[in-house]
Design a protein around this motif. Structure first.
Motif, PDB file in Angstrom:
ATOM      1  N   TRP A 114       0.917  -1.284  -0.084  1.00 50.68           N
ATOM      2  CA  TRP A 114       0.076   0.062   0.183  1.00 50.68           C
ATOM      3  C   TRP A 114       1.012   1.226   0.005  1.00 50.68           C
ATOM      4  N   ASN A 115       0.485   2.361  -0.705  1.00 50.72           N
ATOM      5  CA  ASN A 115       1.463   3.294  -1.253  1.00 50.72           C
ATOM      6  C   ASN A 115       1.501   4.421  -0.359  1.00 50.72           C
ATOM      7  N   PHE A 208       1.454   9.859  -7.891  1.00 54.17           N
ATOM      8  CA  PHE A 208       1.237   8.748  -7.516  1.00 54.17           C
ATOM      9  C   PHE A 208       0.712   8.980  -5.858  1.00 54.17           C
ATOM     10  N   ALA A 209       1.495   9.797  -5.267  1.00 53.53           N
ATOM     11  CA  ALA A 209       0.992   9.994  -3.938  1.00 53.53           C
ATOM     12  C   ALA A 209      -0.591  10.696  -3.972  1.00 53.53           C
ATOM     13  N   ALA A 213      -3.801   9.169  -2.128  1.00 51.57           N
ATOM     14  CA  ALA A 213      -4.655  10.025  -1.294  1.00 51.57           C
ATOM     15  C   ALA A 213      -6.282   9.908  -1.667  1.00 51.57           C
ATOM     16  N   LEU A 214      -6.210  10.138  -2.835  1.00 59.79           N
ATOM     17  CA  LEU A 214      -7.947  10.126  -3.514  1.00 59.79           C
ATOM     18  C   LEU A 214      -8.299   8.556  -3.282  1.00 59.79           C
ATOM     19  N   SER A 215      -7.432   7.575  -3.100  1.00 57.04           N
ATOM     20  CA  SER A 215      -7.761   6.256  -2.994  1.00 57.04           C
ATOM     21  C   SER A 215      -8.261   5.951  -1.571  1.00 57.04           C
ATOM     22  N   VAL A 216      -7.473   6.417  -0.591  1.00 59.01           N
ATOM     23  CA  VAL A 216      -8.060   6.669   0.698  1.00 59.01           C
ATOM     24  C   VAL A 216      -9.519   7.198   0.772  1.00 59.01           C
ATOM     25  N   LEU A 217      -9.468   8.395   0.247  1.00 59.32           N
ATOM     26  CA  LEU A 217     -11.061   8.962   0.206  1.00 59.32           C
ATOM     27  C   LEU A 217     -11.920   8.098  -0.333  1.00 59.32           C
ATOM     28  N   PHE A 218     -11.702   7.450  -1.581  1.00 59.41           N
ATOM     29  CA  PHE A 218     -12.487   6.530  -1.943  1.00 59.41           C
ATOM     30  C   PHE A 218     -13.400   5.489  -1.096  1.00 59.41           C
TER      31      PHE A 218
END
Length: 230
Positions: A114-115, A208-209, A213-218
């Motif tokens: 996980w990034n 990518f960072a 962050a968008l993936s965390v929000l998603f």
């Protein structure tokens, strides 16, 4: 489908805590197996339901496909495939040393991660330049990045995608999700070197960072907790 219902019930009892949920799940599986067994399964109707989805199916598709997109667009494959290029950017000049470092982190590269650390990678390359400290930090960050992915988007992505769809849609929907995953992987992998040349490696990791962050929000706003749910 082999009429081994009691064995199926015992397996479900090991994975589901509530007996009532076990019976409900078993009934659903039996119904799906009977439909398949008598060849009444209408694949066209399933595809139609996916192309013209109801509100609930639309959300399933959005979550199932979205999590696959984010798994790849957060840059995991670039870390796996282009780690030698990243180490070279950090200051390792010798090909033999690049090979040695890549082999040294191979146990981590064999796992997915996980990034959370992509932002630090980007700052590392952009601000500190080259040198032994940067090399050491780059290696540690790659290993940490891969380790965290192994606990998050790596394994959970496939598990979640299989859980959010009902049995009647699962095969086709999961196949579609796999195609989306591979297309995103190919796009990110093939564009990485061009982006790194245009924006520098640090600038590319900033992208990518941001996607991480968008993936965390998603996940926080749209992905349901599936534990204990039918």
């Amino acid at each position: 489908m082999q009429n081994r219902v009691e064995e199926a019930r015992l397996v479900l009892l090991k994975t589901i805590e509530n007996d009532a949920d076990v019976e409900e799940r078993l009934m659903e599986i039996q119904q799906a197996a009977r439909i398949s067994d008598v060849d009444k399964y209408d694949e066209k109707s399933v595809l139609r339901e996916m192309l013209i989805p109801s509100a609930s199916v639309r959300r399933m598709l959005f979550v199932g496909l979205g999590i696959q997109v984010f798994q790849q667009t957060t840059g995991i494959d670039t870390i796996v495939y282009y780690s030698p290029e990243s180490f070279k950017n950090a200051g390792i000049e010798s090909n033999s040393k690049l090979l040695a470092i890549t082999v040294a982190v191979a146990p981590a590269l064999r796992r997915h991660n996980w990034n959370d650390h992509l932002f630090i990678n980007s700052r590392l390359y952009s601000l500190l330049g080259k040198g032994r400290l940067v090399i050491a930090l780059a290696v540690l960050r790659v290993c940490a990045c891969l380790a965290f992915f192994s606990l998050g988007l790596g394994p959970i992505c496939s598990i979640l995608t299989s859980e959010v769809f009902p049995l009647r849609l699962r095969a086709q929907a999961y196949a579609l999700a796999a195609v989306v995953n591979r297309l995103c992987s190919g796009f990110v992998t093939m564009s990485f070197l061009s982006l790194a040349q245009a924006l520098t490696v640090g600038g590319t990791f900033f992208i990518f960072a941001a996607l991480s962050a968008l993936s965390v929000l998603f996940v926080h706003t749209l992905v349901p907790e599936t534990r204990g749910k039918s």
